[in-house]
Design a protein around this motif. Sequence first.
Motif, PDB file in Angstrom:
ATOM      1  N   GLN A 198      11.075  19.694  -4.924  1.00 54.25           N
ATOM      2  CA  GLN A 198      11.693  20.735  -5.744  1.00 54.25           C
ATOM      3  C   GLN A 198      11.565  22.047  -4.991  1.00 54.25           C
ATOM      4  N   LEU A 199      12.658  22.725  -4.833  1.00 50.74           N
ATOM      5  CA  LEU A 199      12.678  23.953  -4.040  1.00 50.74           C
ATOM      6  C   LEU A 199      11.685  24.966  -4.601  1.00 50.74           C
ATOM      7  N   GLY A 200      10.772  25.410  -3.744  1.00 52.13           N
ATOM      8  CA  GLY A 200       9.769  26.388  -4.142  1.00 52.13           C
ATOM      9  C   GLY A 200       8.497  25.791  -4.693  1.00 52.13           C
ATOM     10  N   SER A 201       8.453  24.458  -4.916  1.00 51.68           N
ATOM     11  CA  SER A 201       7.271  23.830  -5.514  1.00 51.68           C
ATOM     12  C   SER A 201       6.596  22.803  -4.610  1.00 51.68           C
ATOM     13  N   GLY A 202       7.213  22.446  -3.502  1.00 52.72           N
ATOM     14  CA  GLY A 202       6.591  21.497  -2.596  1.00 52.72           C
ATOM     15  C   GLY A 202       7.309  20.169  -2.569  1.00 52.72           C
ATOM     16  N   SER A 203       6.773  19.258  -1.776  1.00 55.53           N
ATOM     17  CA  SER A 203       7.390  17.948  -1.567  1.00 55.53           C
ATOM     18  C   SER A 203       6.331  16.856  -1.579  1.00 55.53           C
ATOM     19  N   GLN A 204       6.795  15.628  -1.839  1.00 61.37           N
ATOM     20  CA  GLN A 204       5.926  14.466  -1.781  1.00 61.37           C
ATOM     21  C   GLN A 204       6.655  13.347  -1.061  1.00 61.37           C
ATOM     22  N   PHE A 205       6.039  12.875   0.041  1.00 67.12           N
ATOM     23  CA  PHE A 205       6.563  11.744   0.789  1.00 67.12           C
ATOM     24  C   PHE A 205       5.688  10.532   0.480  1.00 67.12           C
ATOM     25  N   ASP A 206       6.319   9.443   0.046  1.00 66.11           N
ATOM     26  CA  ASP A 206       5.609   8.200  -0.263  1.00 66.11           C
ATOM     27  C   ASP A 206       6.053   7.121   0.714  1.00 66.11           C
ATOM     28  N   VAL A 207       5.085   6.555   1.405  1.00 61.55           N
ATOM     29  CA  VAL A 207       5.335   5.464   2.341  1.00 61.55           C
ATOM     30  C   VAL A 207       4.834   4.177   1.697  1.00 61.55           C
ATOM     31  N   LEU A 208       5.703   3.192   1.602  1.00 59.66           N
ATOM     32  CA  LEU A 208       5.346   1.901   1.015  1.00 59.66           C
ATOM     33  C   LEU A 208       5.350   0.867   2.128  1.00 59.66           C
ATOM     34  N   LEU A 209       4.174   0.299   2.416  1.00 59.51           N
ATOM     35  CA  LEU A 209       4.039  -0.688   3.485  1.00 59.51           C
ATOM     36  C   LEU A 209       3.477  -1.980   2.922  1.00 59.51           C
ATOM     37  N   PRO A 210       4.032  -3.127   3.311  1.00 56.41           N
ATOM     38  CA  PRO A 210       3.505  -4.404   2.800  1.00 56.41           C
ATOM     39  C   PRO A 210       2.111  -4.684   3.340  1.00 56.41           C
ATOM     40  N   THR A 211       1.284  -5.266   2.507  1.00 60.40           N
ATOM     41  CA  THR A 211      -0.067  -5.616   2.940  1.00 60.40           C
ATOM     42  C   THR A 211      -0.007  -6.812   3.879  1.00 60.40           C
ATOM     43  N   ILE A 266       0.869  -1.180   0.000  1.00 57.45           N
ATOM     44  CA  ILE A 266       0.000   0.000   0.000  1.00 57.45           C
ATOM     45  C   ILE A 266       0.905   1.228   0.000  1.00 57.45           C
ATOM     46  N   ARG A 267       0.655   2.128  -0.939  1.00 58.94           N
ATOM     47  CA  ARG A 267       1.446   3.357  -1.004  1.00 58.94           C
ATOM     48  C   ARG A 267       0.637   4.504  -0.419  1.00 58.94           C
ATOM     49  N   LEU A 268       1.166   5.122   0.637  1.00 55.86           N
ATOM     50  CA  LEU A 268       0.567   6.299   1.268  1.00 55.86           C
ATOM     51  C   LEU A 268       1.366   7.513   0.823  1.00 55.86           C
ATOM     52  N   SER A 269       0.682   8.500   0.310  1.00 57.06           N
ATOM     53  CA  SER A 269       1.360   9.697  -0.210  1.00 57.06           C
ATOM     54  C   SER A 269       0.873  10.930   0.540  1.00 57.06           C
ATOM     55  N   VAL A 270       1.819  11.754   0.979  1.00 57.50           N
ATOM     56  CA  VAL A 270       1.518  13.054   1.601  1.00 57.50           C
ATOM     57  C   VAL A 270       2.214  14.104   0.744  1.00 57.50           C
ATOM     58  N   VAL A 271       1.400  14.944   0.095  1.00 59.27           N
ATOM     59  CA  VAL A 271       1.918  15.919  -0.874  1.00 59.27           C
ATOM     60  C   VAL A 271       1.568  17.319  -0.393  1.00 59.27           C
ATOM     61  N   ASP A 272       2.545  18.218  -0.478  1.00 59.20           N
ATOM     62  CA  ASP A 272       2.282  19.625  -0.119  1.00 59.20           C
ATOM     63  C   ASP A 272       2.838  20.523  -1.202  1.00 59.20           C
ATOM     64  N   ASN A 273       2.365  21.762  -1.215  1.00 61.80           N
ATOM     65  CA  ASN A 273       2.878  22.759  -2.167  1.00 61.80           C
ATOM     66  C   ASN A 273       3.660  23.829  -1.435  1.00 61.80           C
ATOM     67  N   GLY A 274       4.428  23.386  -0.442  1.00 60.06           N
ATOM     68  CA  GLY A 274       5.170  24.317   0.389  1.00 60.06           C
ATOM     69  C   GLY A 274       6.475  24.763  -0.225  1.00 60.06           C
ATOM     70  N   SER A 275       7.437  25.068   0.647  1.00 53.33           N
ATOM     71  CA  SER A 275       8.700  25.673   0.203  1.00 53.33           C
ATOM     72  C   SER A 275       9.630  24.679  -0.469  1.00 53.33           C
ATOM     73  N   GLY A 276       9.383  23.374  -0.265  1.00 56.61           N
ATOM     74  CA  GLY A 276      10.253  22.377  -0.874  1.00 56.61           C
ATOM     75  C   GLY A 276      11.546  22.187  -0.101  1.00 56.61           C
ATOM     76  N   ILE A 277      12.346  21.282  -0.569  1.00 57.55           N
ATOM     77  CA  ILE A 277      13.603  20.929   0.109  1.00 57.55           C
ATOM     78  C   ILE A 277      14.739  21.084  -0.886  1.00 57.55           C
ATOM     79  N   ALA A 278      15.798  21.735  -0.456  1.00 61.32           N
ATOM     80  CA  ALA A 278      16.949  21.948  -1.338  1.00 61.32           C
ATOM     81  C   ALA A 278      17.603  20.614  -1.683  1.00 61.32           C
ATOM     82  N   ALA A 279      18.222  20.560  -2.856  1.00 62.91           N
ATOM     83  CA  ALA A 279      18.810  19.312  -3.333  1.00 62.91           C
ATOM     84  C   ALA A 279      19.928  18.822  -2.423  1.00 62.91           C
ATOM     85  N   ASP A 280      20.711  19.741  -1.829  1.00 57.28           N
ATOM     86  CA  ASP A 280      21.805  19.311  -0.964  1.00 57.28           C
ATOM     87  C   ASP A 280      21.317  18.846   0.405  1.00 57.28           C
TER      88      ASP A 280
END
Length: 590
Positions: A575-588, A519-533
């Motif tokens: 992506q910096l300035g566009s938000g982030s997406q965290f995907d959690v993958l859990l076995p059924t 099962i893939r759980l996704s939490v998506v926001d349109n916040g400040s994002g995270i820098a690549a480094d």
Amino acid sequence: MSLDMSRNVTAPTVRMLGVPRSRVALAFGAYATVTVVALTLGAAPGARAVFVSLSYVGFALAALYFNLRRVAARDESARAWRLISLAALVAISFELWLAAEALAPASVYIPDAAWLVQTLASNIPIALGVFLLPHGSQHGHHRLRMACDAFAFALAAFLAFWVIGARAEVLDSTVPVVTRVEAITSLTLNTLELGIVVYIGSRSAHRFRGPLGWFFLAFSVLTIGTGIVLVGRVRGVPTVGGVGELVQLIAFPCFVLAPMSRMPNRWDWVDEASLGGDMLTYGPILLSMLLVLPASFASGGSDLVLIFGVPMLAATLLFRQFLAVRDVRELSRTLEQRVAERTAALRRSEHALMQAQRHEAVGRVAGSVAHDFNNVLHAIQLAAGALDDAPELAPWHEELEIIRTATRSGAALAREVLEFSKPDLPDGDQADVADTMRSLEWMRHQLTQRQIDYDVRMPPDGMNVRLAATRLEQVLSNLIANARDAVADGGRISVSAEPMWVADGLASTELGVISGSYIRLSVVDNGSGIAADVLPRVFDPYFTTKSETQGTGLGLATCYNVVRSAGGTVTVTSQLGSGSQFDVLLPTSE
């Protein structure tokens, strides 16, 4: 007391091209008998012709019987054997007609056109039948290489037998036109049948261990026998019941043995490109060119078949060489790409292993320190409570309250550290994803106060994961709180869940989990994002970009530990300035 175990041991059956050796010996023993009898009847051509025709009929009836047994099996090759059976019926009918003509030449007559009809009616079905034998699926470039090999082989064989005898008969104006057409048609179809066999088996030589090997032998002797018949006709030698037909008769034991043969265990496409396969294809081509090239020069440009055939053969071989060079280059590019992919996957795996080891070491130390620190705080709380009851310390009441508040905050921090250091759960825990997401509805009010659009796409009930409900709630609440801190007022957070199947390749090279249902759980926001480094460190314990009063850096690290302990994984894209997406993958839990 000794036991004789030899009686219980069954000797393995020795097979030749998939047929028990005893049956092969029986079939070719019958052919040898027919040959000896036919040669002894050399002084009586009529009787010899009748005997050879009836021998053809006997072998064809045996082949028909075994073909029909394969048809009755109703496996994937039934259609092929049905067509081959049709060819056997045509051969039986025509040979009986020939025997009748030899017995009563005054009353039975076979027109020249019948030979042409018989050639077409027997060779076309058997060629189609062999082509329809199951031989696996090939990619387009494989099929093109195989087609070039087959065409070059068939064309070389045709040109060789053209030079040996077919040319003389076709150019002989005293021979009836229909007979000449039948001769060239027979030779063309025989070489075509050889080409079909080469098409199927040249690049996968193991296929010749089954019926294909017997068909290759049959078509080879048919082609050679046809050449002998053509040479005999040119010289005026009687061909009915002659040496050419006796050579052709060798094909009939092969046709009998082919349906008895076991299919090879591997019919899947394997491009072996072995020396044996190359010799099978290009050895006869080389031998035929030793005949064709001198004849081509000797003709002085008067033979149109050689004028067009030799350059066509050369062009086919050159094109085949071009394909080989192209395939080598493509293979080199593919190999480089695969090496790069494997290297990247190895680096990701090394990073995940180092991160897991870091988490384990930090968790072990943090758990020990947090336990001792919690004991110290508990002692301070008890002492502060005791001092609160002393009247002489009443002026210090506010200071004592500050001590109690600080110890409560420290205890809460110690509990958070302990939660991080003990992510493992007992086996058998499971949680309904929809129920857990409904239990987090209390966060909607908190987000609504900041005008944050909170979109939850609720999955259907019954989607269970192998994780306790409290742990799943902890993971989701941490990710939602992290998204809340990243978006400005008026932003947007979306939460969703969906089933996902992880295949072997993706599991091993991309995600670092075993293949299976997730099962893939996704939490998506349109916040400040995270820098690549910063992105590679977001799951490190105690790492945070927030101020000291906003976070401890354990929220995402705890999520990572909990999910990994459950056999899943957490990934982030941002992506910096566009938000982030965290995907959690859990076995059924199914």
